[in-house]
Design a protein around this motif. Structure first.
Motif, short mmCIF file in Angstrom:
data_model
loop_
_atom_site.label_atom_id
_atom_site.label_comp_id
_atom_site.label_asym_id
_atom_site.label_seq_id
_atom_site.Cartn_x
_atom_site.Cartn_y
_atom_site.Cartn_z
N ARG A 54 -19.53 -30.48 29.79
CA ARG A 54 -19.35 -30.75 28.36
C ARG A 54 -20.29 -31.85 27.93
O ARG A 54 -20.73 -32.68 28.74
N GLY A 55 -20.55 -31.91 26.65
CA GLY A 55 -21.42 -32.95 26.12
C GLY A 55 -21.97 -32.57 24.77
O GLY A 55 -21.82 -31.42 24.30
N GLU A 56 -22.57 -33.55 24.14
CA GLU A 56 -23.16 -33.32 22.82
C GLU A 56 -24.34 -32.34 22.96
O GLU A 56 -24.91 -32.19 24.04
N ASN A 57 -24.68 -31.74 21.85
CA ASN A 57 -25.87 -30.89 21.84
C ASN A 57 -27.10 -31.75 22.17
O ASN A 57 -27.18 -32.92 21.80
N SER A 58 -28.03 -31.15 22.90
CA SER A 58 -29.28 -31.81 23.30
C SER A 58 -29.03 -33.00 24.23
O SER A 58 -29.84 -33.94 24.28
N SER A 59 -27.94 -32.93 24.99
CA SER A 59 -27.69 -34.01 25.96
C SER A 59 -28.13 -33.59 27.36
O SER A 59 -27.99 -34.36 28.31
#
Length: 636
Positions: A35-40
């Motif tokens: 999981r993670g923010e977009n573009s991470s």
């Protein structure tokens, strides 16, 4: 939990940049959520998983190219192996493989590591090795010599964000329907080892059969001009006849040789007579030649003498004419000179010439003329006598020649009779028999050579029968396995379809077709999925449908041991194309439920920026929640 094979799971992924680990996370069975923010950097990690397992990746993201090498610990049918590949911006990179977990692999500098190329050649490719560990058959693509690779398998196990959403296979520049169909059928459980080996052997046996048939036809064509059957029966009959003939002629030769031996004396006499007769013939031939030479010589002398006599007679005629003139000139008186026509005076000079008045002895001139006439007359007489003698000699020589020729004819007849004596005839017959025996021996040698040809034909015919029997058996086996494969594929398709429909019907009410999904049709070769015959929906629904299909394929395999699917799915598209959060989370929950209910161990790895709250715990997540400040790759 039961483990259906083939079974492939990622246990740990370590990424290095300039010798420093920039990503190191553990994975587990079942659902894994990054999981993670977009573009991470989530998609970069998904690419590394695909690449580390053998995918062909060359369109790297910028962050990935800052890394040097990855290590991936995988569980293959329950056995830990470590895979390693260098990161490079060109395709076809090799793979290093270590049997053991990552900690063991990293502590081993080079011992235990094996490097395998991307493509097969003199050494096995890493796809061959991984197929072997997974227990997958190396399926050949159509009639080509190309075989399925790990990259082709992973194209149905990895849903990336770059591939078109209406395609079920991961995008590849050079793609073809045969490859896709073969991979799809293989993962559905078709192409058993027995079926695949039978197909390969059937092609080899067909080639062998064709070659053997050509050899048989070539041999038969070579000997067709002789119009004799190339059979063992004909050969044996011919051999018996020839040997019987040979034995008969040998017995006849023996009889003649005995007869000649016992008739040596008579034969000696005959030979002496032949020798004497021949000697007489030679003597007479020589005498005849001598006589003929003498006749020729005498004839030439005769011709010369004839010419000489004719010359003498001509001379005598001239001398006699001169003598008559001399006699007449003594009685002429010239009044004028016949040359200058001046008057000639003093006609009455006694004893002088009547013309020039010089002293003149008429009697001496007449005597000289007569002497010449007499001399030539004598020579003519002698020549005529010699000529007559030559005529006589020539007649005698010709008479002698006739006699000698008659003697030669008699001797010749005697010689011809002598060479026709019984003993000589036997020798002639003996020579003829020896020639015939030589011919028969040569014929037996040819029959021996023909025997080898017949043996070769018998071996080829036997080989052809065996190949035909093998081909029949292989054909039956292939037909039987084909039917079984069709049943397997049909069964697999039904199970996949049911799970896809379940995904669709449990979707949020965004697509009426999904709510009323009755049938799902998918084509591996066509690279598409259709619901109730329709394959065009909104972008987010297309993504949902594609994800549902790939997940259904993995979960169908996790509940049925007949699939060749590795029970692994890597998905980076659960929220692609503007997927709303609730829809994505709902899909994640369905994944979790199906993972919990699966019969076999499996692994589904997804990446999301909007994880379902129920799943946001250590049981399902991998690593941190990544942000722009806490990216997946800790590249300095």
């Amino acid at each position: 939990m039961t483990m259906f094979k083939p079974n492939l799971q990622v246990q740990r992924l370590v990424v290095y940049s300039r010798g420093v680990p920039v990503f190191d996370e553990q994975f587990h069975a079942g659902l894994n959520i990054i999981r993670g923010e977009n573009s991470s950097g989530k998609s970069t990690i998904m690419d590394f998983l695909f690449y580390g397992l053998g995918g062909d990746l060359f369109d790297w993201r910028e962050a990935a190219l800052k890394c040097d090498i990855i290590y991936l610990q995988a569980l293959v049918n329950g056995n830990s192996i470590t895979l390693s590949r260098e990161i490079a911006n060109h395709p076809g990179r090799p793979m290093r493989l270590f049997i053991g977990d990552l900690s063991q692999a990293l502590s081993s500098a080079s011992a235990g590591w094996e490097i395998y190329p991307y493509a097969r050649g003199s050494k096995d490719s890493f796809s061959q090795v991984l197929f072997r560990y997974l227990g997958l058959p190396e399926v050949q693509l159509g009639e080509s010599q190309t075989k399925i690779t790990m990259n082709q398998i992973l194209r149905l196990l990895y849903a990336d964000q770059i591939s078109p959403i209406d395609k079920i296979f991961r995008y590849q520049q050079f793609d073809d329907a045969v490859t896709r169909q073969t991979v799809g059928d293989l993962l559905c459980g078709a192409f058993s080892d027995q079926y695949y080996r039978a197909q390969i052997r059937s092609k080899e046996a067909a080639e062998d059969f064709k070659e053997v048939n050509l050899k048989i036809k070539s041999i038969l064509k070579m000997y067709s001009a002789e119009k004799v059957p190339l059979t063992r029966e004909w050969l044996e009959a011919e051999r018996v006849t020839t040997e019987a003939d040979l034995n008969a002629k040998n017995r006849k030769i023996e009889e003649i040789e005995n007869a000649i031996f016992h008739a040596q004396f008579d034969d000696r006499l005959t030979l002496n007579d032949q020798e004497e007769t021949y000697k007489k013939l030679v003597e007479l031939q020589s005498l005849i030649a001598t006589i003929e030479e003498q006749i020729t010589q005498k004839t030439l002398e005769q011709a010369d003498s004839t010419q000489f006599i004719e010359a003498i007679e001509n001379k005598l005629f001239q001398l006699q004419s001169s003598h008559a003139v001399i006699e007449e000139f003594g009685r002429l008186e010239f009044q004028f000179c016949p040359s200058c026509l001046e008057p000639v005076e003093h006609h009455g000079v006694e004893g002088a010439c009547t013309l020039c008045k010089e002293p003149f002895e008429k009697s001496r001139t007449r005597s000289r003329s007569l002497k010449l006439i007499n001399e030539f007359s004598r020579q003519r007489e002698q020549s005529l006598e010699l000529q007559a003698l030559r005529d006589l000699e020539i007649r005698e020589l010709r008479s002698k020649l006739a006699r000698e020729k008659e003697l030669w004819e008699q001797a010749n007849r005697h010689y011809r009779v002598s060479v026709k004596t019984p003993t000589t005839a036997m020798r002639a017959e003996l020579r003829s028999l020896n020639r015939e025996v030589g011919y028969l021996i040569k014929k037996l040698e040819e029959l021996a050579g023909r025997s080898e040809i017949i043996s070769q034909l018998e071996e080829l015919s036997s080989e052809r029968e065996k190949l035909q029997a093998e081909l029949d058996n292989l054909s039956a086996l292939i037909e039987r396995e084909s039917n079984r494969n069709r049943e397997r594929i049909s069964n697999a398709r039904q199970k996949i379809e049911r799970i896809v429909i379940d995904f669709l019907r449990n979707d949020l009410a965004r697509q009426s077709t999904f709510d009323n999904a009755r049938n799902v049709d998918f084509e591996f070769d066509g690279n598409r999925v259709a619901v109730n015959g329709d394959s065009f929906f909104s972008a987010s629904s297309m993504v949902y449908l594609k994800n549902s299909f790939l997940a259904a394929f993995a979960y169908a395999a996790a509940n049925d041991s007949t699939f060749y699917h590795p029970r692994l799915l890597i998905m980076d598209t659960v929220e692609d194309k503007g997927m709303e959060p609730q829809r994505s989370k709902n899909f994640q929950i369905q994944l979790q439920k199906k993972s919990e209910a699966a019969l076999s161990e499996h692994q589904v790895i997804i990446a999301t920026s909007m994880i379902a709250e129920e799943l946001n715990n250590d049981k399902y997540t991998v690593g941190d929640y990544y942000t722009h400040n806490n990216r997946t790759l800790k590249v300095m």
